[in-house]
Design a protein around this motif. Sequence first.
Motif, PDB file in Angstrom:
ATOM      1  N   SER A 152       0.912  -1.276   0.004  1.00 14.21           N
ATOM      2  CA  SER A 152       0.116   0.143   0.004  1.00 14.21           C
ATOM      3  C   SER A 152       0.890   1.206  -0.052  1.00 14.21           C
ATOM      4  O   SER A 152       1.946   1.287   0.267  1.00 14.21           O
ATOM      5  N   THR A 153       0.247   2.291  -0.640  1.00 18.87           N
ATOM      6  CA  THR A 153       0.802   3.689  -0.523  1.00 18.87           C
ATOM      7  C   THR A 153       1.107   4.145   0.910  1.00 18.87           C
ATOM      8  O   THR A 153       0.150   3.997   1.772  1.00 18.87           O
ATOM      9  N   PRO A 154       1.916   5.085   1.152  1.00 18.00           N
ATOM     10  CA  PRO A 154       2.023   5.889   2.333  1.00 18.00           C
ATOM     11  C   PRO A 154       0.936   6.572   2.940  1.00 18.00           C
ATOM     12  O   PRO A 154      -0.124   6.670   1.894  1.00 18.00           O
ATOM     13  N   THR A 155       0.669   6.744   3.988  1.00 21.74           N
ATOM     14  CA  THR A 155      -0.473   7.480   4.632  1.00 21.74           C
ATOM     15  C   THR A 155      -0.501   8.934   3.906  1.00 21.74           C
ATOM     16  O   THR A 155       0.470   9.757   3.636  1.00 21.74           O
ATOM     17  N   THR A 156      -1.774   9.377   3.569  1.00 24.15           N
ATOM     18  CA  THR A 156      -1.959  10.684   2.958  1.00 24.15           C
ATOM     19  C   THR A 156      -2.592  11.611   4.095  1.00 24.15           C
ATOM     20  O   THR A 156      -2.884  11.265   5.136  1.00 24.15           O
ATOM     21  N   THR A 157      -2.715  12.636   3.660  1.00 24.29           N
ATOM     22  CA  THR A 157      -3.033  13.736   4.263  1.00 24.29           C
ATOM     23  C   THR A 157      -4.551  13.753   4.541  1.00 24.29           C
ATOM     24  O   THR A 157      -5.146  14.453   5.471  1.00 24.29           O
ATOM     25  N   ARG A 158      -5.237  12.857   3.551  1.00 22.71           N
ATOM     26  CA  ARG A 158      -6.617  12.871   3.515  1.00 22.71           C
ATOM     27  C   ARG A 158      -7.189  11.634   4.674  1.00 22.71           C
ATOM     28  O   ARG A 158      -8.128  11.076   4.081  1.00 22.71           O
ATOM     29  N   GLN A 159      -6.564  11.626   5.790  1.00 25.32           N
ATOM     30  CA  GLN A 159      -7.105  10.641   6.776  1.00 25.32           C
ATOM     31  C   GLN A 159      -8.550  10.529   7.112  1.00 25.32           C
ATOM     32  O   GLN A 159      -9.055  11.812   6.984  1.00 25.32           O
ATOM     33  N   GLY A 160      -9.153   9.582   7.302  1.00 23.39           N
ATOM     34  CA  GLY A 160     -10.224   9.882   7.827  1.00 23.39           C
ATOM     35  C   GLY A 160     -11.503   9.036   6.934  1.00 23.39           C
ATOM     36  O   GLY A 160     -10.839   8.378   5.781  1.00 23.39           O
ATOM     37  N   PHE A 161     -12.844   8.909   7.238  1.00 22.57           N
ATOM     38  CA  PHE A 161     -13.788   8.238   6.560  1.00 22.57           C
ATOM     39  C   PHE A 161     -14.879   9.219   6.277  1.00 22.57           C
ATOM     40  O   PHE A 161     -15.229  10.103   7.038  1.00 22.57           O
ATOM     41  N   THR A 162     -15.738   9.010   5.349  1.00 19.60           N
ATOM     42  CA  THR A 162     -17.016   9.741   5.044  1.00 19.60           C
ATOM     43  C   THR A 162     -17.952   8.616   4.565  1.00 19.60           C
ATOM     44  O   THR A 162     -17.886   7.973   3.912  1.00 19.60           O
ATOM     45  N   TYR A 163     -19.169   9.067   4.824  1.00 19.89           N
ATOM     46  CA  TYR A 163     -20.395   8.426   4.070  1.00 19.89           C
ATOM     47  C   TYR A 163     -20.860   9.455   3.042  1.00 19.89           C
ATOM     48  O   TYR A 163     -20.720  10.478   2.955  1.00 19.89           O
ATOM     49  N   LEU A 164     -20.961   8.587   1.909  1.00 21.73           N
ATOM     50  CA  LEU A 164     -21.441   9.199   0.668  1.00 21.73           C
ATOM     51  C   LEU A 164     -22.855   8.926   0.290  1.00 21.73           C
ATOM     52  O   LEU A 164     -23.260   7.536   0.528  1.00 21.73           O
ATOM     53  N   TYR A 165     -23.855   9.741   0.259  1.00 26.75           N
ATOM     54  CA  TYR A 165     -25.170   9.291   0.187  1.00 26.75           C
ATOM     55  C   TYR A 165     -25.671   9.496  -1.167  1.00 26.75           C
ATOM     56  O   TYR A 165     -25.614  10.373  -2.106  1.00 26.75           O
ATOM     57  N   TYR A 166     -26.580   8.242  -1.898  1.00 23.04           N
ATOM     58  CA  TYR A 166     -26.988   8.296  -3.219  1.00 23.04           C
ATOM     59  C   TYR A 166     -28.385   7.812  -3.098  1.00 23.04           C
ATOM     60  O   TYR A 166     -28.828   7.270  -2.102  1.00 23.04           O
ATOM     61  N   PRO A 167     -29.333   8.288  -4.108  1.00 19.39           N
ATOM     62  CA  PRO A 167     -30.636   7.999  -4.139  1.00 19.39           C
ATOM     63  C   PRO A 167     -30.727   6.518  -4.242  1.00 19.39           C
ATOM     64  O   PRO A 167     -30.014   5.916  -4.937  1.00 19.39           O
ATOM     65  N   SER A 168     -31.742   5.901  -3.585  1.00 21.99           N
ATOM     66  CA  SER A 168     -32.133   4.562  -3.952  1.00 21.99           C
ATOM     67  C   SER A 168     -33.694   4.268  -3.903  1.00 21.99           C
ATOM     68  O   SER A 168     -34.631   5.085  -3.435  1.00 21.99           O
TER      69      SER A 168
END
Length: 144
Positions: free
Chosen positions: A15-31
Amino acid sequence: MLFTTQINKALSAFSTPTTTRQGFTYLYYPSKSRISRKTQRSNLNSLGVNNNRILDIHYPSRTVVALLVHNDYREELIMILKIHGVSNLPDYTPTHPTTISDPQFKNLSSTEKSSLAIEKHNNRLVRALPFIRDHIAKAVARFF
């Protein structure tokens, strides 16, 4: 001959080294409807989405599906789905009082609905943790 999934697993070791964009997010889509996670993952796979990068799938309201991803994969997922004509819901907020549409709560005030929406959202986050791989689940728990 190695299968694509085996190759992806082998590549993940490098894997690539740690990035500055650490963290997680929910993306919401219509269903249109709530379908099983297995079916949803199959649909995403057929669109070219790497299912290993989708950490959780749940339905915060009747017409919305939530996909939990690492911030490094966020833009790529948005782009892949947009190519296929699926646009995300950038203004959707799972803790907004309007997400409470159950008739038994129709008499609650907006403040009470907001508190209930926050409680339900937090419960969904906690319920998702056991289904996420252990080493990632710890990072997700710390982040949220």
